[in-house]
Design a protein around this motif. Structure first.
Motif, PDB file in Angstrom:
ATOM      1  N   GLU A 102       0.129   3.006  11.083  1.00 25.87           N
ATOM      2  CA  GLU A 102      -0.541   2.779   9.799  1.00 25.87           C
ATOM      3  C   GLU A 102       0.219   3.513   8.707  1.00 25.87           C
ATOM      4  N   ARG A 135      -5.007   4.352   2.841  1.00 26.13           N
ATOM      5  CA  ARG A 135      -5.671   3.051   2.878  1.00 26.13           C
ATOM      6  C   ARG A 135      -7.142   3.272   2.601  1.00 26.13           C
ATOM      7  N   LYS A 161       0.843  -1.206   0.000  1.00 22.55           N
ATOM      8  CA  LYS A 161       0.000   0.000   0.000  1.00 22.55           C
ATOM      9  C   LYS A 161       0.873   1.250   0.000  1.00 22.55           C
TER      10      LYS A 161
END
Length: 113
Positions: free
Chosen positions: A90, A104, A12
């Motif tokens: 994250e 995300r 990602k």
């Protein structure tokens, strides 16, 4: 200056980097695993993201499950844990023009531009 908090091993994060490159933007790559953000920097990023520290935690990480899951941690304690263990953050995070977004899905990065 546009910044991307990037982990080269994360798909990602790599996709987020590709989006910035495709937009032909000048940006700085922050390899946050090599140079973890300070608690102060993390607090600022969290404010820009308009989230709580818990929303920045990768709760699927073994490190989280074994050391922190189920504990009643204050925001300050969470930020300290994230600074000490950047693997729990994250990713990717893109910061631009006083705003930030977690990529995300990676397409969310385009919302900044």
């Amino acid at each position: 200056m546009i910044q991307i908090y990037h982990n080269p091993r994360c798909s990602k994060s790599r996709q987020g980097l590709q989006i910035l490159e495709a937009l032909n933007l000048d940006f700085e790559v922050v390899k946050y695993l090599d140079a973890p953000p300070t608690e102060k920097e993390l607090a600022h990023i969290i404010k820009l993201l308009k989230i709580t520290p818990m929303q920045l935690v990768r709760k699927g990480e073994t490190l989280w499950k074994e050391n922190y899951k189920g504990k009643d941690l204050s925001d300050k304690e969470l930020i300290k844990a994230l600074s000490e263990h950047p693997k729990l953050i994250e990713r990717p995070i893109v910061i631009a023009n006083g705003k930030a977004v977690i990529g995300r899905p990676p397409a969310q990065i385009k919302e900044l531009f």
